[in-house]
Scaffold this motif. Structure first.
Motif, mmCIF file in Angstrom:
data_model
loop_
_atom_site.group_PDB
_atom_site.id
_atom_site.type_symbol
_atom_site.label_atom_id
_atom_site.label_comp_id
_atom_site.label_asym_id
_atom_site.label_seq_id
_atom_site.Cartn_x
_atom_site.Cartn_y
_atom_site.Cartn_z
ATOM 1 N N TYR A 444 -23.945 -18.017 -32.982
ATOM 2 C CA TYR A 444 -22.608 -18.364 -32.394
ATOM 3 C C TYR A 444 -22.398 -19.875 -32.730
ATOM 4 C CZ TYR A 444 -22.123 -13.918 -30.329
ATOM 5 O OH TYR A 444 -21.713 -12.568 -30.252
ATOM 6 N N SER A 445 -21.194 -20.325 -33.162
ATOM 7 C CA SER A 445 -20.890 -21.714 -33.364
ATOM 8 C C SER A 445 -20.176 -22.139 -32.095
ATOM 9 C CB SER A 445 -20.128 -21.747 -34.315
ATOM 10 O OG SER A 445 -18.566 -21.188 -33.897
ATOM 11 N N VAL A 446 -20.063 -23.797 -32.116
ATOM 12 C CA VAL A 446 -19.514 -24.182 -30.600
ATOM 13 C C VAL A 446 -18.422 -23.912 -30.438
ATOM 14 C CG1 VAL A 446 -20.948 -26.454 -31.424
ATOM 15 C CG2 VAL A 446 -18.553 -26.241 -32.359
ATOM 16 N N ASP A 447 -17.411 -23.170 -31.181
ATOM 17 C CA ASP A 447 -16.047 -22.565 -30.883
ATOM 18 C C ASP A 447 -16.570 -21.337 -30.367
ATOM 19 O OD1 ASP A 447 -16.524 -21.305 -33.094
ATOM 20 O OD2 ASP A 447 -14.714 -21.774 -34.326
ATOM 21 N N GLY A 448 -17.719 -20.834 -30.220
ATOM 22 C CA GLY A 448 -17.871 -19.279 -29.727
ATOM 23 C C GLY A 448 -17.661 -18.147 -30.797
ATOM 24 N N SER A 449 -17.352 -18.668 -32.038
ATOM 25 C CA SER A 449 -17.311 -17.552 -32.984
ATOM 26 C C SER A 449 -18.606 -17.290 -33.629
ATOM 27 C CB SER A 449 -16.270 -18.087 -34.235
ATOM 28 O OG SER A 449 -16.703 -19.085 -34.769
ATOM 29 N N TYR A 450 -18.788 -15.834 -34.051
ATOM 30 C CA TYR A 450 -20.035 -15.252 -34.678
ATOM 31 C C TYR A 450 -20.194 -15.652 -36.102
ATOM 32 C CZ TYR A 450 -23.641 -11.798 -35.322
ATOM 33 O OH TYR A 450 -24.800 -11.239 -35.867
ATOM 34 N N LYS A 451 -21.093 -16.112 -36.455
ATOM 35 C CA LYS A 451 -21.202 -16.491 -37.845
ATOM 36 C C LYS A 451 -22.339 -15.653 -38.533
ATOM 37 C CE LYS A 451 -18.229 -19.674 -37.813
ATOM 38 N NZ LYS A 451 -16.969 -19.883 -38.400
ATOM 39 N N GLY A 452 -22.801 -14.665 -38.167
ATOM 40 C CA GLY A 452 -23.716 -13.673 -38.671
ATOM 41 C C GLY A 452 -23.354 -12.952 -39.804
ATOM 42 N N PRO A 453 -24.354 -12.318 -40.609
ATOM 43 C CA PRO A 453 -23.719 -11.791 -41.725
ATOM 44 C C PRO A 453 -22.963 -10.556 -41.557
ATOM 45 C CG PRO A 453 -26.086 -11.262 -41.148
ATOM 46 C CD PRO A 453 -25.649 -12.496 -40.209
ATOM 47 N N GLU A 454 -23.089 -10.080 -40.372
ATOM 48 C CA GLU A 454 -22.337 -8.887 -40.056
ATOM 49 C C GLU A 454 -21.040 -9.170 -39.357
ATOM 50 O OE1 GLU A 454 -23.350 -5.785 -41.099
ATOM 51 O OE2 GLU A 454 -24.987 -6.883 -41.933
ATOM 52 N N SER A 455 -20.603 -10.591 -39.262
ATOM 53 C CA SER A 455 -19.419 -10.795 -38.645
ATOM 54 C C SER A 455 -18.144 -10.242 -39.189
ATOM 55 C CB SER A 455 -19.259 -12.352 -38.673
ATOM 56 O OG SER A 455 -19.184 -12.807 -39.618
ATOM 57 N N SER A 456 -18.354 -10.015 -40.245
ATOM 58 C CA SER A 456 -16.837 -9.521 -41.091
ATOM 59 C C SER A 456 -16.920 -8.117 -40.768
ATOM 60 C CB SER A 456 -16.715 -9.686 -42.490
ATOM 61 O OG SER A 456 -17.929 -9.023 -43.147
ATOM 62 N N LYS A 457 -17.832 -7.568 -40.171
ATOM 63 C CA LYS A 457 -17.666 -5.880 -40.119
ATOM 64 C C LYS A 457 -17.579 -5.664 -38.730
ATOM 65 C CE LYS A 457 -21.252 -5.360 -44.068
ATOM 66 N NZ LYS A 457 -22.440 -4.702 -44.305
ATOM 67 N N LEU A 458 -17.454 -6.478 -37.797
ATOM 68 C CA LEU A 458 -17.567 -6.232 -36.358
ATOM 69 C C LEU A 458 -16.194 -5.416 -36.068
ATOM 70 C CD1 LEU A 458 -18.942 -9.474 -34.624
ATOM 71 C CD2 LEU A 458 -19.983 -7.306 -35.052
ATOM 72 N N LYS A 459 -15.192 -5.952 -36.556
ATOM 73 C CA LYS A 459 -13.968 -5.049 -36.157
ATOM 74 C C LYS A 459 -14.027 -3.806 -36.765
ATOM 75 C CE LYS A 459 -11.008 -9.301 -35.629
ATOM 76 N NZ LYS A 459 -9.677 -10.006 -36.487
ATOM 77 N N ILE A 460 -14.510 -3.830 -37.926
ATOM 78 C CA ILE A 460 -14.472 -2.389 -38.780
ATOM 79 C C ILE A 460 -15.187 -1.339 -37.811
ATOM 80 C CG2 ILE A 460 -15.195 -1.065 -40.759
ATOM 81 C CD1 ILE A 460 -14.667 -3.713 -42.309
ATOM 82 N N VAL A 461 -16.321 -1.735 -37.347
ATOM 83 C CA VAL A 461 -17.231 -0.969 -36.463
ATOM 84 C C VAL A 461 -16.421 -0.842 -35.236
ATOM 85 C CG1 VAL A 461 -19.420 -0.880 -35.165
ATOM 86 C CG2 VAL A 461 -19.375 -2.187 -37.223
ATOM 87 N N ALA A 462 -15.882 -1.750 -34.637
ATOM 88 C CA ALA A 462 -15.184 -1.210 -33.321
ATOM 89 C C ALA A 462 -14.108 -0.055 -33.597
ATOM 90 C CB ALA A 462 -14.481 -2.301 -32.697
ATOM 91 N N ILE A 463 -13.297 -0.379 -34.640
ATOM 92 C CA ILE A 463 -12.277 0.586 -35.007
ATOM 93 C C ILE A 463 -12.724 1.930 -35.433
ATOM 94 C CG2 ILE A 463 -10.341 1.017 -36.635
ATOM 95 C CD1 ILE A 463 -9.774 -1.973 -36.720
ATOM 96 N N SER A 464 -13.830 1.948 -36.204
ATOM 97 C CA SER A 464 -14.368 3.295 -36.732
ATOM 98 C C SER A 464 -14.974 3.971 -35.805
ATOM 99 C CB SER A 464 -14.961 3.058 -37.979
ATOM 100 O OG SER A 464 -16.224 2.352 -37.662
ATOM 101 N N GLY A 465 -15.295 3.227 -34.349
ATOM 102 C CA GLY A 465 -16.125 4.254 -33.583
ATOM 103 C C GLY A 465 -15.506 5.373 -33.076
ATOM 104 N N LEU A 466 -14.224 5.394 -32.493
ATOM 105 C CA LEU A 466 -13.685 6.675 -32.175
ATOM 106 C C LEU A 466 -13.297 7.687 -33.445
ATOM 107 C CD1 LEU A 466 -10.699 5.229 -30.027
ATOM 108 C CD2 LEU A 466 -12.820 6.425 -29.270
#
Length: 893
Positions: A444-466
């Protein structure tokens, strides 16, 4: 500046034990000691003999900035090393907080202190400042640049706040130092960092929601210019990593080999050096050495500020028994340290030859995590003389760390005739390097954003869960219907769970979910997976056992990190290459899935085709088209029975590989970065047509931001230094690797040769040196040196040199590289036609080879190669139905 926070100038103190040893009139000027005791009786002291040269008169370092803050205290704390920590109530202008909450205690148990946090600093931990909301210490820095930042923590008692439960983040304006940090009350904690401080520098405390933060003391001090260089050697040896001035560091280990504890009282820069004993892997084979009259070379940026005399005047070396009695034929002195394996590390090793009687007697090797750091270090030569301080820096990438540990070793060279085989080490520093998020604790950077390799997939994972849950419910419904219709002998077949979930072996549910992205495959039970559609043919395990005579070792044609490769013959007589993965490898699972996902979408004349796969019964097996002539490397410096490739043939192979990579970068729907370009991954078919293989590490390019944030993986010697340093993968990373391949083809030698002199170890560095001298012809493969025309060689080496630019933005695209290679081929063909036919001895046909092995000599075909180069590769689709010929047309320039 620090104003009244400057400490008074102080001399360098020397511990009584060490000082007494230095005063001994010893001949020769060193003594040996087993761990904790002197072996020989001390001779009479001679006051006329000086101790370590000038050690007692070392000039103190006066930093331009030094802040010592005693947090939450009402008065200053004076330490025995001369530092005076002022109360933050006396410097309230530095602190911005919504509350004035502090706590104090009368004493702290001695058991709370360790060697690295001596009890002499106890007064700093008796008070604490508590923050219930974001709070900042803001400081003015008169000389921006690298500064020590030391944070002191101990959860002393407060009637309202239990500091043991505090969870908080500490950061500067740019770097995250601690993320969601918490601690117990058993030991005091000193966190030490080396960060860039700007003119207006801040230390920010951010409590987690419904929690709070605290700090006992803060120290911020500028460092001398000579303490840290902007570059270091990579491990294994060969390349140089630049840009260290833009990296933040956390000091994890600072060891004094063979010597006592060194406290801030004995170090001008207030560092603590602990004895190496607890980290020594084999203390029985180690003896301590003590020397005198240490010399320094300020002209080489080696002064007493780099490390105190007490570090260079002691060393660990091998005992005579360790080598003579052959404890192990490859015995090395070894020190092991636990680290976080997701970070890269800066490692500094301190040396001083206090054991040799003459120069050039001591040669040894340096290893880090079993990788060669230095081959044949001649210590007196490097330092300039005996008893002369010397240090060397390394960067160890996270990809080279296993089991969350770093092992540093020094071992003797047995193939030299000078001196007795031995090795020494005087001091060691290990520092964690900030990552892609500019963090030293997480992603996590100083602005609180996640910079890991999977950061671009987080929203996809959340949306696809249901959606996944809904599909699972439908799938369970199908299961229930099939369960009612189970055959009478169902017990003898696959169990219920094995086709309900992609179970492989006896792994846990989480592990087995990863082990297959396709579900169970067609098997004797009669069921088949709908997920395998479009991913190539599914082979049963029995089919592949039959094709390879039950995976007979006689059928093995190669071995790699994924597993063994077999030649097999299918029922229709087709020869195939069958790559069988190692069992139980999570990395193998990832490569298996990636290879299928990538190659199922790719079809190109210069990419190895995936025919199918098998994941039955815990297996990970990939089936490819068979490449009869194997890896390119084998034809450059492989087995002696391989005929020599002519220069024209090598050019055509390079062009083929470049076409395949250019197609990956531009012809695929989303762009693909290969990530492991090397001569063993360029295969040759029976006509010597080159095809790129092994997509297990490949990544889809992130077209929106131009790079992919990911841990560094690949092969040493081919790794892009910018990717290594920033952990940002781009298409230009493949371009760099291909540049190394081009020089490998030209010079016919391995990319890393640890046994050679250091300036020759790395092929890339070595070739660039000769290219810059304008003498690249001196290192061309001697088998073809006289057959290359000047124009072709010049154009080829220009292309290779541009590929190896330090920064990706300065490198050409693969399309540009391809154009230059085709131009180089035209120049070579034109030269052959104008002079004499190419030597046909040992030639190998690349296309429809004739009796002599030469390719079709039609001049019209050869001269127009750049224009029609893509004709064989057109009309190939990847995901979207865009022909490659339309996506990547080579234009004249």
């Amino acid at each position: 500046m620090g104003g009244d926070h400057h400490r008074p100038p102080r001399a360098v103190y020397v511990s009584s034990l060490f000082f007494s040893l230095l005063l001994l009139n010893l001949e020769p000027s060193f003594v040996y000691a087993k761990r904790g005791r002197v072996l020989s009786d001390p001779p009479a002291m001679s006051p006329a003999v000086p101790p370590v040269a000038s050690s007692s008169s070392t000039s103190p370092f006066n930093p331009s900035d030094d802040y010592f803050i005693n947090c939450g205290a009402s008065s200053e704390a004076k330490l025995d090393d001369g530092r005076i920590f002022k109360s933050d109530t006396q410097t309230s202008s530095y602190l911005s907080t919504n509350e004035d909450v502090s706590t104090t205690t009368d004493s702290i148990p001695e058991s709370a202190f360790t060697n690295s946090t001596p009890s002499s600093t106890m007064d700093l931990y008796k008070t604490a400042r508590i923050f219930t909301s974001d709070s900042t210490y803001s400081l003015f820095i008169s000389k921006p640049g690298k500064h020590w930042v030391r944070l002191y923590f101990y959860p002393i008692r407060h009637e309202k706040y239990d500091l043991k439960t505090a969870v908080f983040t500490v950061q500067t304006d740019k770097y995250v130092l601690l993320h969601d940090f918490s601690m117990d009350d058993s030991k005091v904690v000193l966190k030490e960092y080396l960060v860039n401080a700007t003119k207006h520098f801040s230390i920010i405390f951010k409590p987690q929601t419904d929690s709070f933060a605290f700090i006992n003391a803060i120290e911020i001090v500028g460092i001398p210019d000579e303490l840290l260089s902007d570059s270091a050697s990579s491990v294994p040896q060969g390349n140089t990593v630049n840009g260290l001035s833009d990296v933040a560091f956390e000091v994890l280990y600072r060891l004094n080999m063979g010597g006592p504890l060194i406290t801030p009282k004995n170090d001008t820069l207030d560092r603590t050096w602990v004895p190496d004993g607890p980290f020594n892997v084999f203390p029985q084979g180690t003896e301590d050495v003590i020397g005198r009259h240490i010399k320094y070379r300020p002209d080489r940026n080696v002064t007493r500020l780099v490390a105190p005399d007490m570090v260079y005047a002691t060393a660990a070396r091998m005992t005579p028994d360790a080598y003579a009695q052959t404890i192990s034929p490859n015995f090395n002195l070894s020190w092991a340290m636990k680290v976080d394996g997701t970070f890269s590390y800066f490692i500094r090793m301190h040396f001083c030859d206090i054991v040799s009687k003459a120069k050039n007697e001591l040669y040894f090797n340096v290893y880090i995590n079993q990788l060669m750091g230095i081959s044949g270090l001649d210590l007196s030569e490097k330092a300039g003389d005996l008893k002369t301080a010397y240090y060397t820096d390394f960067v160890l990438n996270a990809s080279s760390i296993t089991n969350d540990s770093i092992t540093v070793q020094v071992g003797p060279m047995t193939n030299v005739n000078s001196g007795t085989p031995n090795a020494i080490l005087n001091g060691l520093e290990v520092m964690k390097m900030s990552n892609i998020a500019d963090s030293l604790d997480g992603l996590y950077s100083v602005d609180g954003s996640y910079k890991g390799p999977e950061s671009s997939k987080l929203k996809i994972v959340a949306i696809s869960g249901l959606a996944l849950a809904f599909v699972a419910m439908l799938f369970l419904g199908v299961i229930c219907v099939r369960w009612k219709k189970r055959p009478q002998d169902w017990q003898k077949k696959k169990s219920f769970s094995s086709w309900l979930l992609p179970i492989h072996g006896s792994k846990s549910y989480y592990s087995t979910r990863k082990s297959s992205i396709f579900g169970s495959r067609k098997s004797k039970s009669g069921f088949s997976s709908i997920y395998s559609q479009g991913l190539g043919k599914f082979f049963t395990l029995q089919e592949l056992q039959d094709a390879t005579e039950n995976f007979d070792d006689k059928a093995v044609i190669g071995v790699g990190g994924f597993g063994k490769v077999y030649i097999g013959t299918l029922d229709d007589g087709t020869n195939v290459a069958i790559k069988r993965g190692n069992h139980g490898s999570e990395q193998g699972i990832n490569e298996f899935e990636t290879e299928i996902q990538m190659l199922s979408k790719l079809r190109h004349r210069h990419l190895v085709s995936l025919i199918g796969f098998c994941d039955e019964d815990s297996e990970m097996i990939l089936v490819y088209e068979y490449m009869a002539n194997g890896p390119l490397r084998d034809h450059l410096y492989g087995p002696a029975n391989k005929p020599t490739l002519t220069w024209k043939q090598r050019l055509e192979i390079c062009i083929g590989a470049a076409r395949g990579l250019h197609y990956l970068h531009t012809g695929a729907a989303e762009g693909i970065i290969h990530r492991d370009v090397k001569t063993t991954n360029i295969l040759l078919d029976d006509n010597f047509v080159a095809k790129v293989s092994d997509f297990g590490l490949s990544k889809a390019a992130a077209m929106d931001q131009g790079y992919v944030s990911t841990a560094v993986k690949g092969s040493f010697g081919y790794l892009d230094p910018e990717y290594f340093r920033r952990q940002q993968l781009t298409e230009k990373s493949d371009v760099y690797s291909f540049g190394v391949v081009l020089f490998e083809v030209l010079c016919a030698r391995a990319v890393i040769c640890p046994g050679l002199p250091r300036d020759q170890v790395s092929l890339a560095d070595w070739a660039m040196q000769w290219h810059q001298k304008g003498m690249i012809d001196k290192i061309v493969d001697s088998k073809i040196a006289g057959t290359i025309c000047e124009g072709s060689l010049k154009k080829f080496t220009e292309a290779a040199e541009k590929c190896l630019a330090e920064y990706g933005v300065d490198r050409p695209s693969m399309g540009d590289v391809l154009w230059n290679l085709e131009y180089s081929l035209q120049l070579q063909v034109a030269s052959l036609q104008a002079n004499q036919p190419e030597d046909k001895t040992n030639n190998i046909g690349l296309e429809k080879g004739n009796e002599t092995g030469e390719s079709d000599p039609d001049p019209d075909v050869a001269v127009t190669v750049a224009v029609v180069a893509e004709s064989d590769d057109s009309n190939v689709t990847v995901g979207s139905q865009v022909p490659f010929s339309d996506a990547a047309t080579i234009e004249g320039r």
